[in-house]
Design an enzyme around this catalytic site. Structure first.
Site, PDB file in Angstrom:
ATOM      1  N   PRO A 122      36.277  38.545  40.839  1.00  0.00           N
ATOM      2  CA  PRO A 122      37.582  38.776  40.205  1.00  0.00           C
ATOM      3  C   PRO A 122      38.176  40.106  40.668  1.00  0.00           C
ATOM      4  CG  PRO A 122      35.796  38.996  38.597  1.00  0.00           C
ATOM      5  CD  PRO A 122      35.173  38.519  39.868  1.00  0.00           C
ATOM      6  N   GLU A 123      39.400  40.050  41.143  1.00  0.00           N
ATOM      7  CA  GLU A 123      40.103  41.247  41.599  1.00  0.00           C
ATOM      8  C   GLU A 123      41.175  41.603  40.571  1.00  0.00           C
ATOM      9  OE1 GLU A 123      39.297  43.060  44.029  1.00  0.00           O
ATOM     10  OE2 GLU A 123      38.070  41.828  45.365  1.00  0.00           O
TER      11      GLU A 123
END
Ligand SMILES: [Zn+2]
Length: 270
Positions: free
Chosen positions: A2-3
């Site tokens: 997850p960014e």
């Protein structure tokens, strides 16, 4: 992984259902995340009302007034609402039970995530030294140019340094440098003010587009029990080694910098 756009989409998905609700109970099935979940987390938070949900870099900050809960999704974490009575799966390590029968559930197969609490979020060691948010006015060309001065490190590694600017992960760094026409291995000190202007604009544009794309999946995310999938991006260069550039058809090249893969077009990026 997850960014920043996934974390921001998570924040936007959770906030409307949780804000103003009291936390009743926390179930920690496995405290062994990147750092141990504090054994007294429930004692610190139970009975408190969630006032807000903020984000700093990739950290979600649950504002319970005197105490802030910090959640990081690590390499593989996700937060979602469990259905009433839905049994926990193998990697569902933490549940938060809020008023109204709402259960927030953390799944993290690789356990690089974190759940922590602090009474002083500005001084917390994970947060105190972070650079500006990329989508705020504080991150501008003058700032980036100043941070580039006398730095021999590559521009790609510089913009991925959270002390310079938060939330520019590997994919977004490669994509932003393509849009700005800058090769990833260029020494930071060689960037002109004009190049910094292009790069800042590209970073903001790439991240904002990813958040907007995430927003379109928000409805499914909130209303079903399905896990939030990480975004499938339409990339220009990332993971496209040997494929034709979408602008000029030159084959995309791959190099390794700091043990991370970088992708660029040798014609569009000079
Ligand atoms: Zn090209």
């Amino acid at each position: 992984m997850p960014e920043l756009p996934e974390v921001e989409t998570t924040r936007l998905g959770l906030l409307p259902r949780l804000q103003g609700r009291a936390l009743r109970h926390i179930v920690v099935r496995n405290p062994r995340l990147r750092w141990p979940v504090p054994h007294d987390l429930e004692a610190q938070l139970a009975g408190l009302t969630l006032k807000g949900l903020d984000r700093r870099g990739k950290y979600l900050l649950f504002d319970f007034g005197r105490t802030t809960q910090i959640v990081h999704l690590g390499m593989s974490g996700s937060l979602r609402f469990a259905e009433p009575g839905e049994p926990a799966a193998l990697h569902d390590h933490v549940d938060w039970l809020f008023d109204g029968g709402i259960t927030l559930r953390l799944r993290d197969p690789r356990r690089f995530g974190a759940v922590l609490a602090t009474d002083d979020v500005t001084q917390h060691p994970l947060l105190a030294h972070l650079g500006p948010e990329p989508l705020t006015p504080a991150f501008d060309a003058a700032y980036l140019h100043a941070r580039c001065r006398r730095r021999n490190t590559s521009i790609k590694q510089l913009i991925m340094d959270a002390q310079v600017v938060v939330g520019v992960g590997n994919i977004y760094a490669s994509e932003s440098l393509f849009h700005a026409g800058i090769r990833p291995a260029t020494a930071a000190r060689r960037l002109t003010r004009a190049a910094c202007t292009r790069l800042v604009a590209a970073i903001k544009q790439v991240l904002a587009a990813a958040i907007a794309a995430g927003g379109s999946s928000l409805r499914d995310y909130v209303h079903s029990s399905g896990e939030l999938g990480y975004f499938q991006l339409q990339t220009r260069v990332y993971d496209r080694e040997g494929q034709p550039c979408k602008v000029c058809a030159t084959p995309i090249r791959r190099i390794v910098q700091g043990q991370r893969a970088s992708f660029y077009c040798p014609a569009c990026q000079r």
